[in-house]
Motif scaffolding. Structure first.
Motif, PDB file in Angstrom:
ATOM      1  N   GLY A  81      74.975  23.629  42.676  1.00 18.24           N
ATOM      2  CA  GLY A  81      75.954  23.618  43.761  1.00 18.24           C
ATOM      3  C   GLY A  81      76.406  22.232  44.173  1.00 18.24           C
ATOM      4  O   GLY A  81      76.915  22.041  45.289  1.00 18.24           O
ATOM      5  N   ALA A  82      76.295  21.243  43.305  1.00 17.11           N
ATOM      6  CA  ALA A  82      76.620  19.856  43.642  1.00 17.11           C
ATOM      7  C   ALA A  82      78.104  19.680  43.973  1.00 17.11           C
ATOM      8  O   ALA A  82      78.972  20.373  43.433  1.00 17.11           O
ATOM      9  CB  ALA A  82      76.234  18.943  42.492  1.00 17.11           C
ATOM     10  N   LYS A  83      78.377  18.716  44.865  1.00 18.90           N
ATOM     11  CA  LYS A  83      79.739  18.277  45.148  1.00 18.90           C
ATOM     12  C   LYS A  83      79.989  17.020  44.313  1.00 18.90           C
ATOM     13  O   LYS A  83      79.268  16.034  44.440  1.00 18.90           O
ATOM     14  CB  LYS A  83      79.913  17.987  46.640  1.00 18.90           C
ATOM     15  CG  LYS A  83      79.773  19.217  47.529  1.00 18.90           C
ATOM     16  CD  LYS A  83      80.000  18.880  48.991  1.00 18.90           C
ATOM     17  CE  LYS A  83      78.869  18.000  49.530  1.00 18.90           C
ATOM     18  NZ  LYS A  83      79.064  17.710  50.990  1.00 18.90           N
ATOM     19  N   VAL A  84      81.030  17.072  43.461  1.00 18.88           N
ATOM     20  CA  VAL A  84      81.234  16.018  42.464  1.00 18.88           C
ATOM     21  C   VAL A  84      82.573  15.315  42.687  1.00 18.88           C
ATOM     22  O   VAL A  84      83.610  15.956  42.884  1.00 18.88           O
ATOM     23  CB  VAL A  84      81.209  16.596  41.025  1.00 18.88           C
ATOM     24  CG1 VAL A  84      81.296  15.476  39.999  1.00 18.88           C
ATOM     25  CG2 VAL A  84      79.941  17.422  40.803  1.00 18.88           C
ATOM     26  N   TYR A  85      82.533  13.981  42.642  1.00 19.80           N
ATOM     27  CA  TYR A  85      83.742  13.157  42.696  1.00 19.80           C
ATOM     28  C   TYR A  85      83.897  12.469  41.337  1.00 19.80           C
ATOM     29  O   TYR A  85      82.901  12.135  40.682  1.00 19.80           O
ATOM     30  CB  TYR A  85      83.632  12.110  43.802  1.00 19.80           C
ATOM     31  CG  TYR A  85      84.926  11.366  44.094  1.00 19.80           C
ATOM     32  CD1 TYR A  85      85.884  11.916  44.938  1.00 19.80           C
ATOM     33  CD2 TYR A  85      85.177  10.113  43.532  1.00 19.80           C
ATOM     34  CE1 TYR A  85      87.072  11.241  45.207  1.00 19.80           C
ATOM     35  CE2 TYR A  85      86.360   9.437  43.791  1.00 19.80           C
ATOM     36  CZ  TYR A  85      87.304  10.011  44.625  1.00 19.80           C
ATOM     37  OH  TYR A  85      88.480   9.357  44.893  1.00 19.80           O
ATOM     38  N   SER A 126      82.200  25.504  36.193  1.00 16.73           N
ATOM     39  CA  SER A 126      81.751  26.764  35.603  1.00 16.73           C
ATOM     40  C   SER A 126      80.278  27.041  35.883  1.00 16.73           C
ATOM     41  O   SER A 126      79.828  28.186  35.791  1.00 16.73           O
ATOM     42  CB  SER A 126      82.000  26.771  34.092  1.00 16.73           C
ATOM     43  OG  SER A 126      81.046  25.974  33.400  1.00 16.73           O
ATOM     44  N   VAL A 127      79.508  25.982  36.220  1.00 15.31           N
ATOM     45  CA  VAL A 127      78.088  26.186  36.541  1.00 15.31           C
ATOM     46  C   VAL A 127      77.835  26.062  38.040  1.00 15.31           C
ATOM     47  O   VAL A 127      76.690  25.912  38.476  1.00 15.31           O
ATOM     48  CB  VAL A 127      77.183  25.210  35.758  1.00 15.31           C
ATOM     49  CG1 VAL A 127      77.325  25.451  34.262  1.00 15.31           C
ATOM     50  CG2 VAL A 127      77.464  23.753  36.113  1.00 15.31           C
ATOM     51  N   GLY A 128      78.898  26.114  38.854  1.00 17.55           N
ATOM     52  CA  GLY A 128      78.732  26.197  40.296  1.00 17.55           C
ATOM     53  C   GLY A 128      78.989  24.937  41.089  1.00 17.55           C
ATOM     54  O   GLY A 128      78.839  24.932  42.318  1.00 17.55           O
ATOM     55  N   ALA A 129      79.403  23.841  40.437  1.00 14.00           N
ATOM     56  CA  ALA A 129      79.692  22.602  41.165  1.00 14.00           C
ATOM     57  C   ALA A 129      81.051  22.697  41.846  1.00 14.00           C
ATOM     58  O   ALA A 129      81.929  23.466  41.436  1.00 14.00           O
ATOM     59  CB  ALA A 129      79.660  21.409  40.222  1.00 14.00           C
ATOM     60  N   THR A 130      81.244  21.879  42.894  1.00 11.14           N
ATOM     61  CA  THR A 130      82.512  21.794  43.601  1.00 11.14           C
ATOM     62  C   THR A 130      83.107  20.410  43.406  1.00 11.14           C
ATOM     63  O   THR A 130      82.410  19.404  43.554  1.00 11.14           O
ATOM     64  CB  THR A 130      82.306  22.035  45.114  1.00 11.14           C
ATOM     65  OG1 THR A 130      81.725  23.328  45.315  1.00 11.14           O
ATOM     66  CG2 THR A 130      83.628  21.948  45.859  1.00 11.14           C
ATOM     67  N   SER A 131      84.393  20.355  43.068  1.00  9.72           N
ATOM     68  CA  SER A 131      85.068  19.074  42.882  1.00  9.72           C
ATOM     69  C   SER A 131      85.638  18.609  44.218  1.00  9.72           C
ATOM     70  O   SER A 131      86.306  19.365  44.919  1.00  9.72           O
ATOM     71  CB  SER A 131      86.188  19.204  41.855  1.00  9.72           C
ATOM     72  OG  SER A 131      85.661  19.607  40.600  1.00  9.72           O
ATOM     73  N   THR A 132      85.391  17.331  44.580  1.00  7.73           N
ATOM     74  CA  THR A 132      85.813  16.808  45.881  1.00  7.73           C
ATOM     75  C   THR A 132      86.926  15.770  45.779  1.00  7.73           C
ATOM     76  O   THR A 132      87.396  15.271  46.798  1.00  7.73           O
ATOM     77  CB  THR A 132      84.617  16.174  46.624  1.00  7.73           C
ATOM     78  OG1 THR A 132      84.120  15.064  45.865  1.00  7.73           O
ATOM     79  CG2 THR A 132      83.498  17.188  46.824  1.00  7.73           C
ATOM     80  N   GLY A 133      87.348  15.430  44.569  1.00  7.85           N
ATOM     81  CA  GLY A 133      88.431  14.476  44.411  1.00  7.85           C
ATOM     82  C   GLY A 133      88.296  13.676  43.132  1.00  7.85           C
ATOM     83  O   GLY A 133      87.264  13.740  42.446  1.00  7.85           O
ATOM     84  N   GLU A 134      89.340  12.926  42.800  1.00  5.57           N
ATOM     85  CA  GLU A 134      89.317  12.102  41.598  1.00  5.57           C
ATOM     86  C   GLU A 134      90.257  10.915  41.748  1.00  5.57           C
ATOM     87  O   GLU A 134      91.219  10.968  42.521  1.00  5.57           O
ATOM     88  CB  GLU A 134      89.713  12.913  40.362  1.00  5.57           C
ATOM     89  CG  GLU A 134      91.143  13.433  40.395  1.00  5.57           C
ATOM     90  CD  GLU A 134      91.460  14.322  39.200  1.00  5.57           C
ATOM     91  OE1 GLU A 134      90.562  15.038  38.725  1.00  5.57           O
ATOM     92  OE2 GLU A 134      92.629  14.289  38.762  1.00  5.57           O
ATOM     93  N   VAL A 135      89.960   9.835  41.012  1.00  2.00           N
ATOM     94  CA  VAL A 135      90.808   8.665  40.996  1.00  2.00           C
ATOM     95  C   VAL A 135      90.718   8.030  39.616  1.00  2.00           C
ATOM     96  O   VAL A 135      89.685   8.131  38.951  1.00  2.00           O
ATOM     97  CB  VAL A 135      90.399   7.650  42.090  1.00  2.00           C
ATOM     98  CG1 VAL A 135      89.028   7.054  41.816  1.00  2.00           C
ATOM     99  CG2 VAL A 135      91.445   6.562  42.250  1.00  2.00           C
ATOM    100  N   PHE A 136      91.818   7.409  39.175  1.00  3.89           N
ATOM    101  CA  PHE A 136      91.849   6.785  37.854  1.00  3.89           C
ATOM    102  C   PHE A 136      92.270   5.325  38.007  1.00  3.89           C
ATOM    103  O   PHE A 136      93.301   5.023  38.603  1.00  3.89           O
ATOM    104  CB  PHE A 136      92.800   7.532  36.923  1.00  3.89           C
ATOM    105  CG  PHE A 136      92.334   8.938  36.632  1.00  3.89           C
ATOM    106  CD1 PHE A 136      91.425   9.181  35.623  1.00  3.89           C
ATOM    107  CD2 PHE A 136      92.788   9.989  37.406  1.00  3.89           C
ATOM    108  CE1 PHE A 136      90.979  10.469  35.375  1.00  3.89           C
ATOM    109  CE2 PHE A 136      92.349  11.286  37.165  1.00  3.89           C
ATOM    110  CZ  PHE A 136      91.429  11.524  36.143  1.00  3.89           C
ATOM    111  N   ALA A 137      91.443   4.435  37.462  1.00  2.00           N
ATOM    112  CA  ALA A 137      91.665   2.992  37.580  1.00  2.00           C
ATOM    113  C   ALA A 137      92.193   2.430  36.266  1.00  2.00           C
ATOM    114  O   ALA A 137      91.810   2.896  35.193  1.00  2.00           O
ATOM    115  CB  ALA A 137      90.354   2.301  37.950  1.00  2.00           C
TER     116      ALA A 137
END
Length: 388
Positions: free
Chosen positions: A162-166, A188-199
């Motif tokens: 259930g992790a929150k992933v950035y 697909s394994v239950g994680a939640t996406s909290t945002g993304e950035v590309f440098a």
């Protein structure tokens, strides 16, 4: 006199035929020898040079020696295209490898199509290379982003349910595709996406992204920066206190033998899904790593190991085909299985993607440690190539 003339002509023809049979097989190596990814290019060169020395010492390929022709791609797709055209048309190489930047691999693949020559990457991660952008003239013997993500997502499900992933990736084909691949598997394994950035590549200041990262309040950061960019990102995160309490996951090439010492304590706890580790406990890997260290004064990483293994596949294909022309070698490579330091690899005929065992590796006390493995057939994923 007529008899002597015929004899002389016959001898000349035989000598010419013999010289042709012994002519070296020319292989182009188009890899970054300068710039941000120079460390990766160095591992590519070390691995290829070692394999060529071993193959040539054992009689070469079908009795022919290998000759390498190097060009610096600068990890720049435009430069890579120009250098690839030179290697194919001026140097007349039989085969090309070494491409690192995924955008460069996709672009050089188009050059290979026009030249009717084969290329193989041992580094590029983008799923598109053997997926939506696949080509009959392009092969990949390293693990793609999807294979890495499958192994790492299995670890995430068990260790951080259930992790929150950035997500923080480099702003080009590889960065965006690796982030997309892992995000899909993590969710697909239950994680939640909290945002993304590309440098941008070769970013000097990552602190400008730390406000967004903190505001997202993730448990996990996934990144696919590589080379010197990793050193700067991890060092700055440590200096600003951003990494405190944060689990950092990443693509295979984020922390390697080439940059771990420069990263230092900031690499502690980093976890990744990889297709190679010096810790693989097999006679083949022990012999390879010992020879690599003796020759280069450094450990091999995944780039060195995958590059080392490639030319043994090429040798097997040429000798099975009895020829070096594109059609014959392509057919022999499709479905080929061969032994490497990682174990047995098999090139899937439908998309030219190598299947291999995968590993989850964590940095503990400054050292890489294997914490999980996954069978090659469970990690490779579906064949999505529809071009051939």
């Amino acid at each position: 006199m007529k008899h002597n003339l015929l004899t002389t002509t016959t001898i000349a023809m035989l000598l010419a035929s013999s010289a042709y049979a012994q002519e070296a097989i020319k292989i182009g190596v188009l890899t970054p020898l300068s710039g941000t990814y120079a460390g990766i290019g160095q591992q590519v060169r070390w691995g290829i040079d070692q394999s060529v020395e071993e193959i040539n010492a054992a009689g070469g390929i079908a009795g022919r020696q290998i000759e390498l022709v190097y060009e610096d791609s600068e990890a720049n797709p435009a430069v890579a295209v120009t250098k690839a055209e030179k290697l194919f048309t001026v140097d007349n190489v039989d085969f090309l490898t070494g491409t690192v930047n995924s955008g460069a691999t996709l672009a050089v693949g188009q050059v290979a199509d026009r030249a009717d020559k084969l290329i193989a990457t041992t580094v590029s991660f983008s799923d598109a290379i053997t997926g939506s952008g696949c080509s009959p003239n392009v092969f990949r013997v390293n693990a793609r982003a999807g294979q890495q993500s499958e192994a790492l997502a299995a670890w995430l499900k068990q260790e951080k349910p259930g992790a929150k992933v950035y997500y923080l990736g480099p702003d080009y084909e590889m960065g965006r595709s690796t982030v997309a691949a892992f995000r899909e598997r993590a969710e697909s394994v239950g994680a939640t996406s909290t945002g993304e950035v590309f440098a941008p590549l070769d970013s000097k200041d990552y602190s400008q992204y730390f406000g967004q990262l903190r505001a997202a309040r993730p448990d996990v950061l996934y990144t696919s920066v590589a080379g010197n960019d990793t050193v700067r990102l991890f060092t700055q995160m440590n200096d600003f206190g951003v990494s405190e309490g944060l689990t950092i996951l990443g693509a295979s090439g984020t922390v390697t033998a080439q940059n771990i010492n420069a990263i230092g304590a900031a690499a502690e706890g980093f976890t990744t899904g990889v297709g190679y580790s010096v810790l693989i406990d097999s006679p083949e890997n022990k012999a390879f790593t010992e020879a690599f260290r003796e020759r280069n004064g450094a450990d091999p990483d995944l780039y060195g190991a995958d590059s080392y293994g490639l030319l043994f596949a090429y040798k097997a294909a040429v000798e099975a085909a009895g020829a070096t022309d594109t059609d014959s070698v392509r057919a022999a490579l499709e479905g080929l299985s061969w032994e490497t330091p990682q174990g047995t690899k098999t090139i899937r005929a439908g998309d030219h993607q190598a299947m291999q065992p995968m590993y989850v590796v964590e940095v503990k006390n400054g050292q890489f440690t294997i914490v999980r493995s996954i069978a090659g057939e469970d990690a490779i994923g579906p064949d999505t190539c529809d071009k051939f």
